[in-house]
Design a protein around this motif. Sequence first.
Motif, PDB file in Angstrom:
ATOM      1  N   THR A   7       0.877  -1.176   0.000  1.00  0.00           N
ATOM      2  CA  THR A   7       0.000   0.000   0.000  1.00  0.00           C
ATOM      3  C   THR A   7       0.911   1.222   0.000  1.00  0.00           C
ATOM      4  O   THR A   7       2.040   1.172   0.489  1.00  0.00           O
ATOM      5  CB  THR A   7      -0.909   0.055   1.246  1.00  0.00           C
ATOM      6  OG1 THR A   7      -0.096   0.214   2.410  1.00  0.00           O
ATOM      7  CG2 THR A   7      -1.759  -1.191   1.370  1.00  0.00           C
ATOM      8  N   SER A  34      -4.270   0.761  -4.114  1.00  0.00           N
ATOM      9  CA  SER A  34      -4.148   2.222  -4.091  1.00  0.00           C
ATOM     10  C   SER A  34      -5.418   2.871  -4.634  1.00  0.00           C
ATOM     11  O   SER A  34      -6.245   2.210  -5.271  1.00  0.00           O
ATOM     12  CB  SER A  34      -2.926   2.681  -4.895  1.00  0.00           C
ATOM     13  OG  SER A  34      -3.052   2.291  -6.237  1.00  0.00           O
ATOM     14  N   PHE A  53     -10.411   3.073   1.692  1.00  0.00           N
ATOM     15  CA  PHE A  53      -9.652   2.019   2.351  1.00  0.00           C
ATOM     16  C   PHE A  53     -10.376   1.416   3.556  1.00  0.00           C
ATOM     17  O   PHE A  53      -9.985   0.369   4.048  1.00  0.00           O
ATOM     18  CB  PHE A  53      -8.257   2.514   2.738  1.00  0.00           C
ATOM     19  CG  PHE A  53      -7.306   2.513   1.577  1.00  0.00           C
ATOM     20  CD1 PHE A  53      -6.481   1.438   1.339  1.00  0.00           C
ATOM     21  CD2 PHE A  53      -7.260   3.583   0.703  1.00  0.00           C
ATOM     22  CE1 PHE A  53      -5.614   1.409   0.260  1.00  0.00           C
ATOM     23  CE2 PHE A  53      -6.398   3.579  -0.381  1.00  0.00           C
ATOM     24  CZ  PHE A  53      -5.590   2.488  -0.606  1.00  0.00           C
ATOM     25  N   HIS A  71       3.042  -2.080   4.328  1.00  0.00           N
ATOM     26  CA  HIS A  71       2.013  -1.048   4.497  1.00  0.00           C
ATOM     27  C   HIS A  71       2.720   0.303   4.622  1.00  0.00           C
ATOM     28  O   HIS A  71       3.186   0.694   5.687  1.00  0.00           O
ATOM     29  CB  HIS A  71       1.167  -1.351   5.724  1.00  0.00           C
ATOM     30  CG  HIS A  71       0.042  -0.391   5.943  1.00  0.00           C
ATOM     31  ND1 HIS A  71      -0.733   0.121   4.929  1.00  0.00           N
ATOM     32  CD2 HIS A  71      -0.457   0.133   7.085  1.00  0.00           C
ATOM     33  CE1 HIS A  71      -1.648   0.936   5.436  1.00  0.00           C
ATOM     34  NE2 HIS A  71      -1.494   0.952   6.746  1.00  0.00           N
TER      35      HIS A  71
END
Length: 152
Positions: A7, A34, A53, A71
Amino acid sequence: MANVLITGATGMVGKGVLLECIQHPQIESITLISRSPVDIESPKIKQVLLEDFMEMGTVKDQLGHIDGCFHCMGVSSVGISEEKYTKLTFKVTKKLADMCFELNPDMTFIYVSGLGTDSTEEGKQMWARVKGKTENYILGKGFKRPTCFDRD
Protein backbone atom coordinates in the motif's frame (compact mmCIF):
# COMPACT_ATOMS: atom_id res chain seq x y z
CA MET A 1 9.03 -17.34 -4.67
CA ALA A 2 7.08 -14.73 -2.74
CA ASN A 3 3.91 -12.76 -3.37
CA VAL A 4 3.75 -9.35 -1.71
CA LEU A 5 1.15 -6.67 -1.14
CA ILE A 6 2.10 -2.98 -1.06
CA THR A 7 0.00 0.00 0.00
CA GLY A 8 1.19 3.54 -0.55
CA ALA A 9 3.13 2.79 -3.75
CA THR A 10 2.25 6.25 -5.10
CA GLY A 11 4.22 7.85 -2.25
CA MET A 12 7.95 8.21 -1.77
CA VAL A 13 8.53 5.25 0.58
CA GLY A 14 6.05 2.94 -1.09
CA LYS A 15 7.47 3.67 -4.52
CA GLY A 16 10.96 2.82 -3.26
CA VAL A 17 9.67 -0.45 -1.81
CA LEU A 18 7.93 -1.22 -5.10
CA LEU A 19 11.08 -0.60 -7.15
CA GLU A 20 13.09 -2.89 -4.87
CA CYS A 21 10.43 -5.61 -5.04
CA ILE A 22 10.40 -5.46 -8.84
CA GLN A 23 14.16 -6.04 -8.89
CA HIS A 24 14.19 -8.78 -6.24
CA PRO A 25 14.52 -12.21 -7.89
CA GLN A 26 12.55 -14.04 -5.17
CA ILE A 27 9.45 -11.85 -5.51
CA GLU A 28 7.12 -13.41 -8.04
CA SER A 29 4.13 -11.09 -7.80
CA ILE A 30 3.35 -7.65 -6.37
CA THR A 31 -0.20 -6.60 -5.64
CA LEU A 32 -0.72 -2.88 -5.15
CA ILE A 33 -3.75 -1.48 -3.38
CA SER A 34 -4.15 2.22 -4.09
CA ARG A 35 -6.69 4.92 -4.85
CA SER A 36 -5.03 5.82 -8.13
CA PRO A 37 -2.95 3.85 -10.65
CA VAL A 38 0.79 3.59 -10.14
CA ASP A 39 2.80 4.78 -13.14
CA ILE A 40 5.29 1.90 -13.09
CA GLU A 41 4.85 -1.14 -15.27
CA SER A 42 6.15 -4.63 -14.65
CA PRO A 43 4.79 -8.09 -15.39
CA LYS A 44 5.02 -8.71 -11.64
CA ILE A 45 2.54 -5.93 -10.78
CA LYS A 46 -1.19 -6.32 -10.30
CA GLN A 47 -3.02 -3.12 -9.37
CA VAL A 48 -6.18 -3.12 -7.28
CA LEU A 49 -7.88 0.28 -7.13
CA LEU A 50 -9.84 1.09 -4.00
CA GLU A 51 -11.35 4.51 -3.38
CA ASP A 52 -12.19 3.97 0.32
CA PHE A 53 -9.65 2.02 2.35
CA MET A 54 -12.26 1.45 5.06
CA GLU A 55 -13.78 -0.95 2.51
CA MET A 56 -10.62 -3.07 2.42
CA GLY A 57 -12.56 -6.30 2.75
CA THR A 58 -14.20 -5.79 -0.63
CA VAL A 59 -10.92 -6.52 -2.44
CA LYS A 60 -9.85 -9.55 -0.40
CA ASP A 61 -10.88 -11.99 -3.12
CA GLN A 62 -8.58 -10.21 -5.61
CA LEU A 63 -5.43 -10.73 -3.55
CA GLY A 64 -4.75 -14.46 -3.67
CA HIS A 65 -1.93 -15.83 -1.51
CA ILE A 66 0.18 -13.10 0.10
CA ASP A 67 3.49 -13.88 1.82
CA GLY A 68 4.25 -10.33 2.92
CA CYS A 69 2.67 -6.91 3.21
CA PHE A 70 4.48 -3.57 3.07
CA HIS A 71 2.01 -1.05 4.50
CA CYS A 72 3.62 2.21 3.39
CA MET A 73 0.66 4.56 3.11
CA GLY A 74 0.15 7.39 5.52
CA VAL A 75 -0.93 10.98 5.97
CA SER A 76 0.46 13.98 7.79
CA SER A 77 -1.29 14.93 11.02
CA VAL A 78 -0.90 18.63 10.25
CA GLY A 79 -4.24 20.38 10.07
CA ILE A 80 -6.51 17.41 10.70
CA SER A 81 -8.44 16.36 13.76
CA GLU A 82 -7.42 13.46 15.97
CA GLU A 83 -10.59 11.66 14.90
CA LYS A 84 -9.73 11.91 11.20
CA TYR A 85 -6.05 11.08 11.74
CA THR A 86 -7.05 8.03 13.81
CA LYS A 87 -9.35 6.87 11.02
CA LEU A 88 -6.71 7.33 8.30
CA THR A 89 -3.87 5.87 10.36
CA PHE A 90 -5.14 3.37 12.91
CA LYS A 91 -8.49 2.23 11.54
CA VAL A 92 -7.31 1.77 7.95
CA THR A 93 -4.23 -0.12 9.15
CA LYS A 94 -6.40 -2.29 11.40
CA LYS A 95 -8.67 -3.18 8.46
CA LEU A 96 -5.65 -4.09 6.34
CA ALA A 97 -3.95 -6.08 9.11
CA ASP A 98 -7.14 -7.98 9.92
CA MET A 99 -7.65 -8.86 6.25
CA CYS A 100 -4.01 -9.92 5.82
CA PHE A 101 -4.09 -12.02 8.99
CA GLU A 102 -7.21 -13.77 7.72
CA LEU A 103 -5.47 -14.49 4.40
CA ASN A 104 -2.19 -15.72 5.93
CA PRO A 105 -1.27 -15.33 9.62
CA ASP A 106 2.23 -16.60 8.79
CA MET A 107 2.99 -13.64 6.53
CA THR A 108 5.48 -10.90 7.23
CA PHE A 109 3.62 -7.64 7.91
CA ILE A 110 5.74 -4.50 7.72
CA TYR A 111 4.25 -1.20 8.86
CA VAL A 112 6.03 2.03 7.96
CA SER A 113 5.56 4.12 11.08
CA GLY A 114 7.37 7.22 12.30
CA LEU A 115 10.23 8.26 14.52
CA GLY A 116 9.03 9.18 18.00
CA THR A 117 5.88 7.10 18.22
CA ASP A 118 4.33 6.66 21.65
CA SER A 119 3.75 3.03 22.55
CA THR A 120 2.13 4.09 25.84
CA GLU A 121 -0.60 5.80 23.77
CA GLU A 122 -0.76 8.49 26.49
CA GLY A 123 1.71 11.18 25.41
CA LYS A 124 1.03 14.79 24.49
CA GLN A 125 1.53 14.50 20.74
CA MET A 126 -1.59 13.25 19.01
CA TRP A 127 0.15 11.71 16.00
CA ALA A 128 2.61 9.83 18.24
CA ARG A 129 -0.21 8.33 20.32
CA VAL A 130 -2.09 7.20 17.21
CA LYS A 131 1.03 5.76 15.57
CA GLY A 132 1.91 4.03 18.86
CA LYS A 133 -1.56 2.52 19.06
CA THR A 134 -1.22 1.35 15.46
CA GLU A 135 2.17 -0.23 16.11
CA ASN A 136 0.85 -1.93 19.24
CA TYR A 137 -2.01 -3.40 17.24
CA ILE A 138 0.28 -4.74 14.50
CA LEU A 139 2.79 -6.20 16.96
CA GLY A 140 0.03 -7.82 19.03
CA LYS A 141 -2.08 -9.13 16.13
CA GLY A 142 -0.35 -12.50 16.00
CA PHE A 143 1.54 -12.29 12.71
CA LYS A 144 4.51 -14.62 12.61
CA ARG A 145 6.81 -11.74 11.55
CA PRO A 146 5.39 -8.27 12.31
CA THR A 147 7.70 -5.27 11.92
CA CYS A 148 7.26 -1.54 12.46
CA PHE A 149 9.95 0.82 11.25
CA ASP A 150 10.58 4.54 11.20
CA ARG A 151 10.60 6.47 7.98
CA ASP A 152 11.94 9.75 9.38
